[in-house]
Design a protein around this motif. Structure first.
Motif, mmCIF file in Angstrom:
data_model
loop_
_atom_site.group_PDB
_atom_site.id
_atom_site.type_symbol
_atom_site.label_atom_id
_atom_site.label_comp_id
_atom_site.label_asym_id
_atom_site.label_seq_id
_atom_site.Cartn_x
_atom_site.Cartn_y
_atom_site.Cartn_z
ATOM 1 N N ASN A 1 0.923 -0.774 0.091
ATOM 2 C CA ASN A 1 -0.175 -0.460 -0.192
ATOM 3 C C ASN A 1 0.444 1.298 0.196
ATOM 4 O O ASN A 1 1.071 2.822 1.259
ATOM 5 C CB ASN A 1 -0.607 -0.215 0.992
ATOM 6 N N GLU A 2 2.067 1.433 -1.037
ATOM 7 C CA GLU A 2 2.246 2.305 -1.053
ATOM 8 C C GLU A 2 2.187 3.798 -2.496
ATOM 9 O O GLU A 2 0.930 2.417 -3.663
ATOM 10 C CB GLU A 2 3.771 1.511 -1.175
ATOM 11 N N CYS A 3 2.784 4.462 -2.552
ATOM 12 C CA CYS A 3 2.160 4.946 -4.212
ATOM 13 C C CYS A 3 3.642 5.594 -4.650
ATOM 14 O O CYS A 3 3.826 6.376 -4.637
ATOM 15 C CB CYS A 3 1.326 6.801 -3.842
ATOM 16 N N ALA A 4 3.555 4.449 -5.230
ATOM 17 C CA ALA A 4 5.096 4.037 -5.813
ATOM 18 C C ALA A 4 5.532 3.201 -6.544
ATOM 19 O O ALA A 4 4.418 2.180 -6.452
ATOM 20 C CB ALA A 4 6.410 4.116 -4.652
ATOM 21 N N PRO A 5 6.944 2.434 -7.276
ATOM 22 C CA PRO A 5 6.742 2.083 -7.595
ATOM 23 C C PRO A 5 7.279 0.467 -6.279
ATOM 24 O O PRO A 5 8.174 1.016 -6.908
ATOM 25 C CB PRO A 5 7.675 1.475 -9.191
ATOM 26 N N VAL A 6 6.540 -0.279 -6.887
ATOM 27 C CA VAL A 6 7.105 -1.413 -6.434
ATOM 28 C C VAL A 6 7.316 -3.175 -6.638
ATOM 29 O O VAL A 6 6.813 -3.300 -7.403
ATOM 30 C CB VAL A 6 6.615 -1.883 -5.207
ATOM 31 N N ALA A 7 8.248 -3.948 -5.748
ATOM 32 C CA ALA A 7 8.600 -4.546 -6.996
ATOM 33 C C ALA A 7 7.402 -6.322 -6.911
ATOM 34 O O ALA A 7 7.286 -5.864 -5.354
ATOM 35 C CB ALA A 7 9.963 -5.895 -5.837
ATOM 36 N N ALA A 8 6.771 -6.643 -7.779
ATOM 37 C CA ALA A 8 6.205 -7.808 -6.968
ATOM 38 C C ALA A 8 7.076 -9.177 -8.209
ATOM 39 O O ALA A 8 7.862 -9.117 -8.721
ATOM 40 C CB ALA A 8 4.183 -7.498 -8.208
ATOM 41 N N GLN A 9 6.110 -10.453 -7.550
ATOM 42 C CA GLN A 9 6.943 -11.814 -8.214
ATOM 43 C C GLN A 9 5.591 -12.517 -8.125
ATOM 44 O O GLN A 9 4.616 -12.489 -8.128
ATOM 45 C CB GLN A 9 7.720 -12.744 -6.961
ATOM 46 N N MET A 10 5.670 -13.103 -9.687
ATOM 47 C CA MET A 10 4.745 -14.340 -9.952
ATOM 48 C C MET A 10 5.972 -15.583 -9.963
ATOM 49 O O MET A 10 6.289 -15.192 -10.297
ATOM 50 C CB MET A 10 3.970 -13.740 -10.814
ATOM 51 N N THR A 11 4.888 -16.268 -9.318
ATOM 52 C CA THR A 11 5.375 -17.828 -9.660
ATOM 53 C C THR A 11 4.106 -18.787 -10.315
ATOM 54 O O THR A 11 3.179 -18.626 -10.000
ATOM 55 C CB THR A 11 5.356 -18.296 -7.807
ATOM 56 N N TYR A 12 4.764 -18.993 -11.343
ATOM 57 C CA TYR A 12 4.192 -19.955 -12.151
ATOM 58 C C TYR A 12 4.692 -21.809 -12.854
ATOM 59 O O TYR A 12 5.959 -21.656 -12.878
ATOM 60 C CB TYR A 12 3.752 -19.043 -13.542
ATOM 61 N N GLU A 13 4.272 -22.196 -13.830
ATOM 62 C CA GLU A 13 4.885 -23.032 -13.885
ATOM 63 C C GLU A 13 4.435 -23.095 -15.763
ATOM 64 O O GLU A 13 3.537 -22.282 -16.243
ATOM 65 C CB GLU A 13 3.669 -24.799 -14.523
ATOM 66 N N LEU B 1 9.199 -15.383 -11.532
ATOM 67 C CA LEU B 1 9.367 -14.070 -11.821
ATOM 68 C C LEU B 1 8.703 -12.605 -11.666
ATOM 69 O O LEU B 1 8.111 -12.626 -10.342
ATOM 70 C CB LEU B 1 8.878 -13.580 -13.247
ATOM 71 N N GLN B 2 9.934 -11.740 -11.170
ATOM 72 C CA GLN B 2 9.820 -10.598 -10.223
ATOM 73 C C GLN B 2 10.199 -8.987 -11.283
ATOM 74 O O GLN B 2 10.702 -9.071 -12.236
ATOM 75 C CB GLN B 2 11.184 -10.282 -9.920
ATOM 76 N N TYR B 3 8.886 -8.582 -11.142
ATOM 77 C CA TYR B 3 8.464 -6.942 -11.572
ATOM 78 C C TYR B 3 7.953 -6.195 -11.214
ATOM 79 O O TYR B 3 7.742 -6.186 -9.858
ATOM 80 C CB TYR B 3 7.634 -7.538 -12.800
ATOM 81 N N GLN B 4 8.287 -4.834 -12.049
ATOM 82 C CA GLN B 4 7.530 -3.317 -11.057
ATOM 83 C C GLN B 4 5.979 -3.528 -11.418
ATOM 84 O O GLN B 4 5.951 -3.415 -12.626
ATOM 85 C CB GLN B 4 8.494 -2.833 -11.985
ATOM 86 N N VAL B 5 5.546 -3.209 -10.676
ATOM 87 C CA VAL B 5 4.003 -2.393 -10.420
ATOM 88 C C VAL B 5 3.826 -0.987 -9.572
ATOM 89 O O VAL B 5 4.377 -0.559 -8.684
ATOM 90 C CB VAL B 5 2.989 -3.361 -10.025
ATOM 91 N N MET B 6 2.425 -0.659 -10.396
ATOM 92 C CA MET B 6 2.457 0.835 -8.976
ATOM 93 C C MET B 6 1.733 0.237 -7.706
ATOM 94 O O MET B 6 0.745 -0.926 -7.916
ATOM 95 C CB MET B 6 1.627 1.653 -10.078
ATOM 96 N N GLY B 7 2.074 0.761 -6.354
ATOM 97 C CA GLY B 7 1.310 0.526 -4.701
ATOM 98 C C GLY B 7 0.202 0.734 -5.257
ATOM 99 O O GLY B 7 -0.920 1.794 -5.749
#
Length: 90
Positions: free
Chosen positions: A57-69, A78-84
Motif C-alpha cells: 500500500n505505497e504510492c510508488a513503483p514496487v517489486a512484485a513476484q509471480m510464481t508459475y509453471e 518472475l519479479q517485475y515492477q508494478v505501481m503500489g
C-alpha cells in the motif's frame, strides 16, 4: 534531514526484501528456484499461475513476484515492477 531520508529508505528497502523471502523451509538446496527479472519484451510461457505476491500500500513503483509453471512443467519465479496500491486521486 537528508540523512534521515536515506536511513528511512534503507530501512524500508530492507523490509521489502524480507517480504519476498521464501516462507517454506527447504531441506535441500536443489529446491531453490532462481528469480528471473522481467524486462520489456520478455517472452513468457505461462501455463499455470501458482502464486502472486501482495502489492504494498505505497504510492510508488514496487517489486512484485509471480510464481508459475510453463508448458513443460518447470516452475519459474518472475519479479517485475508494478505501481503500489496506495495512490488515490479522488
Amino acid at each position: 534531514m537528508k540523512i534521515l531520508k536515506v536511513a528511512l529508505f534503507l530501512a524500508l528497502g530492507g523490509l521489502g526484501t524480507q517480504a519476498f523471502a521464501d516462507s517454506g523451509h527447504s531441506t535441500t538446496g536443489a529446491d531453490k528456484t532462481p528469480v528471473e527479472s522481467y524486462v520489456y519484451g520478455t517472452s513468457l510461457d505461462i501455463k499455470k499461475i501458482i502464486a502472486i505476491s501482495d502489492i504494498p500500500n505505497e504510492c510508488a513503483p514496487v517489486a512484485a513476484q509471480m510464481t508459475y509453471e510453463d508448458s513443460q512443467g518447470q516452475r519459474h519465479i518472475l519479479q517485475y515492477q508494478v505501481m503500489g496500491t496506495g495512490c488515490s486521486n479522488g
